[in-house]
Design an enzyme around this catalytic site. Structure first.
Site, mmCIF file in Angstrom:
data_model
loop_
_atom_site.group_PDB
_atom_site.id
_atom_site.type_symbol
_atom_site.label_atom_id
_atom_site.label_comp_id
_atom_site.label_asym_id
_atom_site.label_seq_id
_atom_site.Cartn_x
_atom_site.Cartn_y
_atom_site.Cartn_z
ATOM 1 N N ASP A 63 0.871 -1.185 0.000
ATOM 2 C CA ASP A 63 0.000 0.000 0.000
ATOM 3 C C ASP A 63 0.902 1.228 0.000
ATOM 4 O OD1 ASP A 63 -2.390 1.591 0.296
ATOM 5 O OD2 ASP A 63 -1.928 1.820 2.407
ATOM 6 N N SER A 64 0.288 2.391 -0.204
ATOM 7 C CA SER A 64 1.045 3.640 -0.135
ATOM 8 C C SER A 64 1.506 3.924 1.297
ATOM 9 C CB SER A 64 0.158 4.794 -0.589
ATOM 10 O OG SER A 64 -0.908 4.945 0.335
ATOM 11 N N CYS A 73 -4.268 -1.574 -1.907
ATOM 12 C CA CYS A 73 -4.414 -0.139 -2.145
ATOM 13 C C CYS A 73 -5.398 0.034 -3.292
ATOM 14 C CB CYS A 73 -3.057 0.457 -2.522
ATOM 15 S SG CYS A 73 -3.134 2.193 -2.975
ATOM 16 N N GLU A 84 -2.854 8.843 8.454
ATOM 17 C CA GLU A 84 -1.404 8.573 8.548
ATOM 18 C C GLU A 84 -0.809 9.284 9.762
ATOM 19 O OE1 GLU A 84 1.004 6.762 6.684
ATOM 20 O OE2 GLU A 84 -0.563 5.793 5.508
ATOM 21 N N CYS A 124 -10.994 2.899 0.042
ATOM 22 C CA CYS A 124 -9.580 3.196 0.325
ATOM 23 C C CYS A 124 -9.239 2.375 1.559
ATOM 24 C CB CYS A 124 -9.406 4.691 0.603
ATOM 25 S SG CYS A 124 -7.768 5.108 1.262
ATOM 26 N N HIS A 182 -7.267 2.794 3.855
ATOM 27 C CA HIS A 182 -7.100 3.542 5.114
ATOM 28 C C HIS A 182 -8.435 3.697 5.857
ATOM 29 C CE1 HIS A 182 -3.220 4.713 3.402
ATOM 30 N NE2 HIS A 182 -2.899 5.321 4.530
HETATM 31 N N1 DGL Z 1 -4.758 3.217 0.981
HETATM 32 C C1 DGL Z 1 -4.763 3.658 -0.354
HETATM 33 C C2 DGL Z 1 -6.010 3.326 -1.096
HETATM 34 O O1 DGL Z 1 -6.626 2.330 -0.787
HETATM 35 C C3 DGL Z 1 -4.044 4.886 -0.771
HETATM 36 C C4 DGL Z 1 -4.306 6.141 -0.116
HETATM 37 C C5 DGL Z 1 -3.356 7.214 -0.586
HETATM 38 O O2 DGL Z 1 -2.149 6.980 -0.530
HETATM 39 O O3 DGL Z 1 -3.819 8.268 -1.023
HETATM 40 O O4 DGL Z 1 -6.414 4.002 -2.012
#
Ligand code: DGL
Length: 279
Positions: free
Chosen positions: A10-11, A73, A154, A187, A189
């Site tokens: 993931d990012s 991600c 984050e 997402c 997150h």
């Molecule tokens: N967790 C990621 C997603 O599912 C990326 C969020 C990001 O880095 O902007 O899209």
């Protein structure tokens, strides 16, 4: 049987939300996770930049000898899954969007009002909407980008009025004007703020792709006879910036699940190799 670990990336720390459901369902499986914390967020970047980062990380995971790559991600899954599969044809590569889109397409009907929240890139791609409509074009789908969620998460700003206000800023009108009854957390997150969303909008059925993807992982392992058994591999979590936030969030996400003896945290610079070990 295949005792090699499953690679996740993931990012940042969002993809970690896929790990506890996996550990619960398939406790024999081992994991290598890469969070690109030094370059997060991806969701507002150019697609060419996201592709470059994703190729580097997938290459790293392949070199770690993983048996499958899970793109934990949505932003990468929405934009790069085809090219990643082309570049690494010998390894199963699973995006996070398809299993959830399939589930929603089969469980919802034209009476539902479905909302998708995600990063700017994911929403602009219409990946969820297109995939759901391929299976069931009668569904009413509404999309909304919430770009401030990831930086706050984050930073660990979660159980907090600032997060609640931010959620209301993006979601109050979206939920009300579209009469939503279902929302997809588009997402990885966002499961970390699922409780906030539930508290603010108790009427919503919240769909969490980070849990749903485990079903597909299990199917792929079963079809390929690739389940692990008594694997001696370790669970390893790499971050391109092994920050305090990342380590704190791992504690928060894993609570009781993590077996410390089997978890290793390493700071990984894609060019300079390991520079710091945490915990
Ligand atoms: N967790 C990621 C997603 O599912 C990326 C969020 C990001 O880095 O902007 O899209």
């Amino acid at each position: 049987m295949d005792n090699r670990p499953i690679g996740f990336f993931d990012s940042g720390l969002g993809g970690l939300t896929c790990i506890p459901p996996l550990m619960k369902r398939l406790p024999e499986e081992k994991i290598i996770y890469f969070g690109d914390t030094a370059r997060t967020p991806y969701g507002s970047k150019a697609i060419s930049t996201i592709k470059g980062f994703s190729m580097e990380i997938a290459d790293f995971l392949v070199k770690c000898n993983v048996k499958m790559i899970v793109i934990a991600c949505n932003t990468v899954s929405a934009t790069c899954v085809g090219e990643l599969r082309k570049k690494f044809p010998d390894i199963p590569i699973l995006g996070i969007i398809e299993p959830a889109a399939r589930q929603v397409a089969s469980e919802c009907d034209a009476d539902n009002q479905v909302g998708i929240i995600g990063t700017k890139v994911t929403i602009a791609s219409h990946a969820y909407k297109d995939m759901i409509h391929e299976i069931n074009d009668t569904l009413n789908i509404n999309e909304n980008a919430c770009p401030a969620f990831v930086p706050l998460i984050e930073e660990g700003i979660i159980e907090n009025d600032i997060m609640d206000l931010t959620i209301k800023y993006y979601m109050d009108e979206f939920v009300k004007n579209n009469h939503l009854d279902t929302v997809i957390l588009g997402c990885t997150h966002y499961p970390l703020i699922k409780k906030n969303i539930e508290r603010l909008y108790p009427q919503l059925n919240i769909i969490n792709p980070s849990s749903i993807i485990v079903n597909r992982i299990e199917e792929i392992l079963k079809d390929g006879d690739m389940f692990a058994k008594d694997s001696e591999c370790q669970n390893v979590f790499y971050a391109s910036d092994l920050s305090e936030n990342f380590l704190n969030m791992i504690d928060h996400i894993f609570a009781e699940e993590a077996d410390d003896a089997k978890v290793k945290f390493l700071n990984f610079d894609l060019e300079n190799e390991f520079v710091k070990q945490g915990k």
